[in-house]
Scaffold this motif. Sequence first.
Motif, PDB file in Angstrom:
ATOM      1  N   THR A 187      55.334  74.569 -67.270  1.00 18.29           N
ATOM      2  CA  THR A 187      56.036  73.602 -68.260  1.00 18.29           C
ATOM      3  C   THR A 187      54.866  73.123 -68.895  1.00 18.29           C
ATOM      4  N   PHE A 221      63.324  61.854 -62.279  1.00 17.70           N
ATOM      5  CA  PHE A 221      62.530  62.004 -63.416  1.00 17.70           C
ATOM      6  C   PHE A 221      61.269  62.492 -63.034  1.00 17.70           C
ATOM      7  N   CYS A 222      60.781  63.392 -64.085  1.00 19.92           N
ATOM      8  CA  CYS A 222      59.499  64.278 -63.581  1.00 19.92           C
ATOM      9  C   CYS A 222      58.354  63.493 -63.023  1.00 19.92           C
ATOM     10  N   PHE A 249      62.398  71.585 -51.392  1.00 15.67           N
ATOM     11  CA  PHE A 249      61.685  70.917 -52.600  1.00 15.67           C
ATOM     12  C   PHE A 249      62.329  69.918 -53.158  1.00 15.67           C
ATOM     13  N   MET A 250      61.814  68.663 -53.382  1.00 13.20           N
ATOM     14  CA  MET A 250      62.372  67.693 -53.687  1.00 13.20           C
ATOM     15  C   MET A 250      63.439  67.605 -54.921  1.00 13.20           C
ATOM     16  N   LEU A 251      63.259  68.592 -55.880  1.00 12.96           N
ATOM     17  CA  LEU A 251      63.927  68.555 -56.946  1.00 12.96           C
ATOM     18  C   LEU A 251      65.493  69.335 -56.479  1.00 12.96           C
ATOM     19  N   PHE A 293      72.417  60.881 -65.911  1.00 11.49           N
ATOM     20  CA  PHE A 293      71.186  60.652 -64.989  1.00 11.49           C
ATOM     21  C   PHE A 293      70.951  59.506 -64.453  1.00 11.49           C
ATOM     22  N   ARG A 299      72.897  68.662 -62.917  1.00 16.82           N
ATOM     23  CA  ARG A 299      73.567  67.793 -62.060  1.00 16.82           C
ATOM     24  C   ARG A 299      74.920  68.397 -61.416  1.00 16.82           C
ATOM     25  N   MET A 347      45.642  71.646 -61.668  1.00 20.64           N
ATOM     26  CA  MET A 347      46.429  71.952 -60.470  1.00 20.64           C
ATOM     27  C   MET A 347      45.631  72.351 -59.470  1.00 20.64           C
ATOM     28  N   PHE A 380      50.360  60.911 -56.937  1.00 15.79           N
ATOM     29  CA  PHE A 380      50.381  61.008 -58.338  1.00 15.79           C
ATOM     30  C   PHE A 380      50.044  59.641 -59.285  1.00 15.79           C
ATOM     31  N   LEU A 417      68.816  69.091 -72.643  1.00 15.37           N
ATOM     32  CA  LEU A 417      67.769  68.189 -73.225  1.00 15.37           C
ATOM     33  C   LEU A 417      67.104  68.310 -74.461  1.00 15.37           C
ATOM     34  N   GLY A 456      54.837  72.321 -62.402  1.00 11.95           N
ATOM     35  CA  GLY A 456      53.639  71.910 -63.278  1.00 11.95           C
ATOM     36  C   GLY A 456      52.871  72.767 -63.919  1.00 11.95           C
ATOM     37  N   LEU A 513      54.147  73.166 -73.080  1.00 19.82           N
ATOM     38  CA  LEU A 513      53.833  71.673 -73.926  1.00 19.82           C
ATOM     39  C   LEU A 513      52.749  71.960 -74.642  1.00 19.82           C
ATOM     40  N   VAL A 544      61.232  72.723 -71.226  1.00 22.80           N
ATOM     41  CA  VAL A 544      62.232  72.684 -69.866  1.00 22.80           C
ATOM     42  C   VAL A 544      63.521  72.472 -70.926  1.00 22.80           C
ATOM     43  N   LEU A 549      55.376  72.203 -56.617  1.00 20.72           N
ATOM     44  CA  LEU A 549      54.635  71.499 -57.497  1.00 20.72           C
ATOM     45  C   LEU A 549      53.820  72.349 -58.621  1.00 20.72           C
TER      46      LEU A 549
HETATM   47  C1  HEM Z   1      55.127  69.438 -69.739  1.00 15.12           C
HETATM   48  C2  HEM Z   1      55.208  69.538 -68.742  1.00 15.12           C
HETATM   49  C3  HEM Z   1      56.580  69.102 -67.741  1.00 15.12           C
HETATM   50  C4  HEM Z   1      57.888  69.256 -68.065  1.00 15.12           C
HETATM   51  C5  HEM Z   1      58.435  69.386 -69.461  1.00 15.12           C
HETATM   52  C6  HEM Z   1      58.457  68.825 -66.908  1.00 15.12           C
HETATM   53  C7  HEM Z   1      60.072  68.668 -67.049  1.00 15.12           C
HETATM   54  C8  HEM Z   1      60.637  68.420 -65.639  1.00 15.12           C
HETATM   55  C9  HEM Z   1      62.247  68.214 -65.821  1.00 15.12           C
HETATM   56  C10 HEM Z   1      63.071  68.577 -67.032  1.00 15.12           C
HETATM   57  C11 HEM Z   1      62.453  67.898 -64.513  1.00 15.12           C
HETATM   58  C12 HEM Z   1      63.614  67.766 -63.816  1.00 15.12           C
HETATM   59  C13 HEM Z   1      64.364  66.347 -64.037  1.00 15.12           C
HETATM   60  C14 HEM Z   1      65.775  66.073 -63.689  1.00 15.12           C
HETATM   61  O1  HEM Z   1      66.545  66.971 -63.472  1.00 15.12           O
HETATM   62  O2  HEM Z   1      66.238  64.896 -64.088  1.00 15.12           O
HETATM   63  C15 HEM Z   1      61.424  68.149 -63.653  1.00 15.12           C
HETATM   64  C16 HEM Z   1      61.300  67.564 -62.428  1.00 15.12           C
HETATM   65  C17 HEM Z   1      59.785  67.549 -61.671  1.00 15.12           C
HETATM   66  N1  HEM Z   1      58.595  67.814 -62.039  1.00 15.12           N
HETATM   67 FE1  HEM Z   1      58.308  68.090 -63.980  1.00 15.12          FE
HETATM   68  N2  HEM Z   1      57.689  68.698 -65.870  1.00 15.12           N
HETATM   69  C18 HEM Z   1      56.515  68.932 -66.586  1.00 15.12           C
HETATM   70  C19 HEM Z   1      55.223  68.935 -65.722  1.00 15.12           C
HETATM   71  C20 HEM Z   1      55.280  68.528 -64.411  1.00 15.12           C
HETATM   72  C21 HEM Z   1      54.121  68.543 -63.604  1.00 15.12           C
HETATM   73  C22 HEM Z   1      52.479  68.696 -63.941  1.00 15.12           C
HETATM   74  C23 HEM Z   1      54.229  68.442 -62.238  1.00 15.12           C
HETATM   75  C24 HEM Z   1      53.558  68.339 -61.067  1.00 15.12           C
HETATM   76  C25 HEM Z   1      52.177  68.914 -61.148  1.00 15.12           C
HETATM   77  C26 HEM Z   1      55.803  68.211 -62.229  1.00 15.12           C
HETATM   78  C27 HEM Z   1      56.411  67.767 -61.209  1.00 15.12           C
HETATM   79  C28 HEM Z   1      57.724  67.682 -61.123  1.00 15.12           C
HETATM   80  C29 HEM Z   1      58.445  67.376 -60.091  1.00 15.12           C
HETATM   81  C30 HEM Z   1      57.729  67.279 -58.510  1.00 15.12           C
HETATM   82  C31 HEM Z   1      59.967  67.356 -60.027  1.00 15.12           C
HETATM   83  C32 HEM Z   1      60.884  66.818 -59.297  1.00 15.12           C
HETATM   84  C33 HEM Z   1      61.018  65.230 -59.434  1.00 15.12           C
HETATM   85  C34 HEM Z   1      62.349  64.848 -58.211  1.00 15.12           C
HETATM   86  O3  HEM Z   1      63.075  65.668 -57.960  1.00 15.12           O
HETATM   87  O4  HEM Z   1      62.394  63.683 -57.862  1.00 15.12           O
HETATM   88  N3  HEM Z   1      56.104  68.245 -63.414  1.00 15.12           N
HETATM   89  N4  HEM Z   1      60.080  68.085 -64.688  1.00 15.12           N
END
Ligand code: HEM
Length: 410
Positions: free
Chosen positions: A252, A357-358, A92-94, A65, A300, A156, A112, A323, A249, A256, A295, A245
Motif C-alpha cells: 500500500t 480506519f487504517c 488478523f484484525m481487519l 463506515f 463491509r 517495516m 503505533f 474509495l 503496510g 502511495l 487501495v 501488518l
Molecule cells: C498508503 C498506505 C496505506 C493505505 C492506502 C492503507 C489503506 C487501508 C485501508 C483502506 C484499510 C481498510 C479500512 C476500512 O475498511 O475501513 C486499512 C486497514 C488497515 N491498515 Fe492500512 N493502509 C496503508 C498503510 C498501512 C500501513 C503502513 C500499515 C501498518 C504497518 C497499515 C495497517 C493497517 C491495519 C492494521 C488495518 C486494519 C485496521 C483494523 O481493522 O482495525 N496500513 N488500510
Amino acid sequence: MTLTDRPDDGDNGAVPGWYGVDPNKTDLKPNPHAHYKHLRQVQPVNLTPVGDWRLSNYVDIQKLFKHSHSGMRDMEGLIPGETREQTNASKFMLRMDPPDHGRLRSLVSKAFTPKSLNTLRPMVETVVAAELDSVSPRGTMDLVSDLALTVPAASMCAMLGVPFEDRHKLTDLVSLVTYRLAKQAYPHLQEQSEAAIIELAQYMLVLIEERRTTPTNDILGQLVMAEEAGDRLSNDELLQQSIGLLVAGLETTIGLIANGMVCFSRYPEEFEKLAADPTLALSAVEECLRFEPSVPITLRILWEDTEFGGVTIPANANVYALLIGANRDPLHFTEPDRFDIHRSEAKHCSFGGGIHFCLGSHLARMNAEIAFQQMARRFTAIEIDESSIQWAPSLFRIPGSIAARFQRRR
Ligand code: HEM
C-alpha cells in the motif's frame, strides 16, 4: 456492459449491472477515473450482476463506515467465500468484528503511537538519502525499486526488528503472500504463495520466540510484551498480526509513493511548490492519497436492511465502498479532478473509516512525507512516460516499475 450503458428505470434505479466497472473485463489500473465517474453518475448505489453492492458517493460511504450496523463477517460470523474452519482460523484484525477486533487492535495500536513512529524517522531519512545519492549521478531511476519500495521496506524491517539485510527477502515473500487475497485473479501463483506464507511464518516465529526470552524495543518486541487487562497475544495471533501488518503496510505504501511521484511528474508546478516550501509535504501526501489511491476499495457486510441514497440494501449483503470513486465526488470536493497540494477542504476516504480506519495511516504518511521531501529537494523535471508504467499483479493499485528521468536541482 460498456461505459455508455445506462440503467433502465426499475425499483429504486438499482437495475443490476457493472456499468463500465467490471473488474473481470476492464483493466482499471492505468486509467480508472472515467470508469468510476460514469458508475457514480449512472448508479451511485450499484447492484452488481453477482448480487454484491457498490457505493460511490462520499456521503454513502461515510454512512457505511460510521453509521451502519455492519462488519467484516456476515450475520453467521463467516467471512464471505470462506468455510467455517477458514473463518475461525482467521485472526488478523481487519477480518474481525467486535469484541475480538477491539481487543486485538488495542494491543497492537500501542506500537503505533507517534512516539514509537518518531524513533523510526531518522533511520528512514538516512535510507532514502543513501538511495537517492546513489541514483543522482545517473539522471534516471526506477521510481519503484529505487524509492517507493525502499522506504516502507526499511521502516517495516525496523518496526518488526527484521535484520535490514533481509529486507529484499521480506518484500519478495510479502508480495507473494499478498496473492492469497486474490485467489481467483492469480490461480497460477497460489502454489508459490502458499509456500511463501509458510516460509514467512517460520521466519517471523523465530523473531517472536527470541523476543519472548529477550525483550526488545522494536514494535514486534512491544507486541510480544503488549498486555491489556492481563491479556497477551498468543503466538498464532502475533504471527497473524505481524504478517497482516506486513501485507497491509508494504505494498500500500509502495503504491502511495509511486503513484504520488506519477502525480508530481504530471503536475510539475505542484512539485515546484513542494520544493519551494517543504512544509507542504504532509498536505501533498494527503492529496496524493486522494488523487491516486493505492487501495481502491474496501468491504463491509450489512447486519440489517439499510438505506443509502434512497435505495435499501438488504441485510447480509456484501457492500463495497469504492474509495477511489468517493475521493473524486464533486459533491464533496471542489474540482475533484484537479491535483492541488494546498487542498485542505475535506478528508479523503483512502484509509477507510469507522472502527477499521487504517492503523498504519501515520506510518504511511511519514514514509511518503520523507520520500517526497527528499525527491523535491534534490531533483526537478521528473519525466515519466505513463504509457510505459508496468502495473504489478496486485490486488492494490501499485506500479511494479516506473522508468523516470530527472535533473539535479541546482
Ligand atoms: C498508503 C498506505 C496505506 C493505505 C492506502 C492503507 C489503506 C487501508 C485501508 C483502506 C484499510 C481498510 C479500512 C476500512 O475498511 O475501513 C486499512 C486497514 C488497515 N491498515 Fe492500512 N493502509 C496503508 C498503510 C498501512 C500501513 C503502513 C500499515 C501498518 C504497518 C497499515 C495497517 C493497517 C491495519 C492494521 C488495518 C486494519 C485496521 C483494523 O481493522 O482495525 N496500513 N488500510
